[in-house]
Design a protein around this motif. Sequence first.
Motif, mmCIF file in Angstrom:
data_model
loop_
_atom_site.group_PDB
_atom_site.id
_atom_site.type_symbol
_atom_site.label_atom_id
_atom_site.label_comp_id
_atom_site.label_asym_id
_atom_site.label_seq_id
_atom_site.Cartn_x
_atom_site.Cartn_y
_atom_site.Cartn_z
ATOM 1 N N SER A 11 30.466 16.101 -31.771
ATOM 2 C CA SER A 11 29.679 16.965 -30.964
ATOM 3 C C SER A 11 30.685 17.486 -29.522
ATOM 4 C CB SER A 11 28.408 16.384 -30.439
ATOM 5 O OG SER A 11 28.654 15.180 -29.649
ATOM 6 N N ALA A 12 31.312 16.569 -28.979
ATOM 7 C CA ALA A 12 32.129 16.711 -27.879
ATOM 8 C C ALA A 12 33.316 17.777 -28.423
ATOM 9 C CB ALA A 12 32.654 15.617 -27.242
ATOM 10 N N VAL A 13 33.726 17.396 -29.473
ATOM 11 C CA VAL A 13 34.826 18.335 -30.117
ATOM 12 C C VAL A 13 34.547 19.750 -30.154
ATOM 13 C CG1 VAL A 13 36.496 18.530 -31.916
ATOM 14 C CG2 VAL A 13 36.176 16.440 -31.115
ATOM 15 N N ALA A 14 33.219 19.794 -30.746
ATOM 16 C CA ALA A 14 32.652 21.123 -31.198
ATOM 17 C C ALA A 14 32.575 21.807 -29.841
ATOM 18 C CB ALA A 14 31.505 21.217 -31.688
ATOM 19 N N LEU A 15 32.029 21.345 -28.680
ATOM 20 C CA LEU A 15 31.933 21.989 -27.463
ATOM 21 C C LEU A 15 32.966 22.264 -26.814
ATOM 22 C CD1 LEU A 15 29.860 22.519 -25.127
ATOM 23 C CD2 LEU A 15 30.075 20.340 -24.222
ATOM 24 N N VAL A 16 34.046 21.276 -26.786
ATOM 25 C CA VAL A 16 35.257 21.753 -26.117
ATOM 26 C C VAL A 16 36.016 23.049 -26.696
ATOM 27 C CG1 VAL A 16 37.636 20.859 -25.584
ATOM 28 C CG2 VAL A 16 35.635 19.484 -25.110
ATOM 29 N N ALA A 17 35.994 22.886 -28.139
ATOM 30 C CA ALA A 17 36.524 23.844 -29.008
ATOM 31 C C ALA A 17 35.770 25.314 -28.690
ATOM 32 C CB ALA A 17 36.673 23.551 -30.551
ATOM 33 N N VAL A 18 34.678 25.217 -28.557
ATOM 34 C CA VAL A 18 34.058 26.567 -28.307
ATOM 35 C C VAL A 18 34.162 26.959 -26.768
ATOM 36 C CG1 VAL A 18 31.704 27.464 -27.776
ATOM 37 C CG2 VAL A 18 32.157 26.021 -29.916
ATOM 38 N N LEU A 19 34.327 26.059 -26.040
ATOM 39 C CA LEU A 19 34.638 26.314 -24.453
ATOM 40 C C LEU A 19 35.955 26.877 -24.405
ATOM 41 C CD1 LEU A 19 32.881 23.555 -22.611
ATOM 42 C CD2 LEU A 19 32.057 25.820 -22.786
#
Length: 220
Positions: A11-19
């Motif tokens: 979930s953290a990876v997905a968030l950072v990647a999106v940001l």
Amino acid sequence: MRPDLPEVRASAVALVAVLLLIPFAMLAALMAGGWQPLHELDRDVTDTLHDVAQASPFLTTVMSWLTNIFHPNVFRVAALVLVIWLVRRRARRTAAWVAVTMIAGGLLGGLLKLLFERARPELPDPVSHAIGYAFPSGHALNSVLGVAVLVVVFPRLRWLWIIPPVTALTRVVLGVHWTSDVLAGLLLGAAVPVITLAVFRRFAVRASDRVPDGEPARQR
């Protein structure tokens, strides 16, 4: 103890990647679409810093030295040395991540340059020259890639994160990149290690699940 990749949450990876990727995609779209405010901002910043560089030969010299010290090939050589060191330490998965991250990021940056074919700034009496297309900045991109792999393997080197913004600044001051070029390079350079780290950790978890009970998982 062998250097291993840090644990990451999906979930953290997905968030950072999106940001990271959303601003990059927006910059790319606005640049390619000829959005006037962005191009005017690029031009204004470039013209202002070009005047500063012309008025200060010492600053230009410092920027030239820094841009050469932080050349993409410097980070590629550093990454190669790191890969060799990791292999000798039997940290092959970490070595593979370093290699894949640097190669994938570099190739992606090169392909995007060919895709967008953005011209570099053309200035009267330029203080520096560069060849190739402008978007995204290869110096900015590779500086983030190089620093990222070093910091992941050696967390105490977090101070190295000052290098990418300094590298990006040198490219604009020297008049060989637009501001949006270096911003795009920084964003993409940060996104690639995050994504490759998540992929490698995912495969590591799957590999460990296949190890029979009572047999320790080994890094390959």
